[in-house]
Write a protein that holds these residues in place. Structure first.
Motif, short mmCIF file in Angstrom:
data_model
loop_
_atom_site.label_atom_id
_atom_site.label_comp_id
_atom_site.label_asym_id
_atom_site.label_seq_id
_atom_site.Cartn_x
_atom_site.Cartn_y
_atom_site.Cartn_z
N UNK A 22 -6.15 13.69 24.35
CA UNK A 22 -4.86 13.83 23.65
C UNK A 22 -5.01 14.68 22.40
N UNK A 23 -6.10 14.47 21.67
CA UNK A 23 -6.34 15.25 20.46
C UNK A 23 -6.48 16.73 20.78
N UNK A 24 -7.17 17.05 21.87
CA UNK A 24 -7.30 18.46 22.28
C UNK A 24 -5.93 19.07 22.57
N UNK A 25 -5.12 18.37 23.34
CA UNK A 25 -3.80 18.90 23.70
C UNK A 25 -2.89 18.98 22.48
N UNK B 143 -3.92 22.05 20.53
CA UNK B 143 -3.43 23.26 21.18
C UNK B 143 -1.93 23.44 20.92
N UNK B 144 -1.19 22.34 21.01
CA UNK B 144 0.27 22.41 20.79
C UNK B 144 0.60 22.79 19.36
N UNK B 145 -0.08 22.17 18.40
CA UNK B 145 0.17 22.48 16.99
C UNK B 145 -0.20 23.94 16.71
N UNK B 146 -1.31 24.40 17.26
CA UNK B 146 -1.70 25.80 17.09
C UNK B 146 -0.67 26.74 17.68
N UNK C 146 2.55 26.11 18.10
CA UNK C 146 3.75 26.06 17.26
C UNK C 146 3.57 26.86 15.98
N UNK C 147 2.40 26.72 15.36
CA UNK C 147 2.15 27.46 14.12
C UNK C 147 2.14 28.96 14.38
N UNK C 148 1.49 29.37 15.45
CA UNK C 148 1.44 30.81 15.74
C UNK C 148 2.83 31.34 16.11
N UNK C 149 3.62 30.54 16.83
CA UNK C 149 4.97 30.99 17.16
C UNK C 149 5.83 31.10 15.91
N UNK C 150 5.66 30.16 14.97
CA UNK C 150 6.46 30.15 13.76
C UNK C 150 6.14 31.34 12.85
N UNK C 151 4.84 31.62 12.69
CA UNK C 151 4.43 32.66 11.75
C UNK C 151 4.26 34.04 12.37
N UNK C 152 4.30 34.16 13.69
CA UNK C 152 3.98 35.44 14.32
C UNK C 152 4.94 36.55 13.93
#
Length: 155
Positions: free
Chosen positions: A52-55, A58-61, A63-69
């Motif tokens: 769960x921590x891995x997924x 990945x999800x937080x990463x 979201x962050x990349x989508x937000x700041x891209x």
């Protein structure tokens, strides 16, 4: 003449960069999954939590990349954004070579034959599964669906 030679080099360089980036992402994913499996063997109770921590990571990463891209693309440009997105998986691929693992040595010839037999059985089992209509029909549908152009692709 120099612009045509530089553009002729950009396409192979771009393709090579995309392949290398994808390979590094796949490599880092395999390393992360391998670490989860290794830690789960030591303590089976934490296996689901680690997965769960891995997924979640990945999800937080994502979201962050989508937000700041978008804003990052405007600030530093596409080439630098591509470099940044390729940097982390590349670092994981390089650093993963520092993980200390015991080397598995097969001394006995019968052991290596047994390993080969196991691999043959697994490949045969996979092939038998892929030949089932309940597997290959949905896979074919997904392949055809994803390989056909969409209405958004025209714009």
């Amino acid at each position: 003449s120099s612009s045509s030679s530089s553009s002729s080099l950009e396409i192979p360089f771009t393709i090579a960069s995309l392949i290398l980036g994808s390979a590094c992402v796949a490599f880092s994913d395999v390393v992360a999954d391998g670490i989860v499996v290794e830690k789960s063997r030591d303590d089976p109770i934490i296996a689901a939590g680690l997965q769960s921590l891995c997924w979640q990571s990945r999800s937080v990463g994502g979201l962050i990349s989508a937000y700041f891209s978008g804003s990052l693309l405007e600030q530093i440009g596409p080439r630098d954004v591509f470099g940044l997105t390729a940097l982390l998986p590349f670092m994981v691929a390089v650093i993963s070579n520092l993980i200390d693992e015991p080397r598995v040595v097969v001394d006995d010839e019968s052991e290596s034959k047994q390993v080969l037999e196991t691999i043959k059985e697994q490949v045969q089992g996979l092939w038998d599964a892929v030949r089932l209509p309940t597997v290959w029909k949905p896979a074919l549908f997904l392949f055809l669906w994803q390989s056909t152009p969409t209405s958004e692709g025209a714009f």
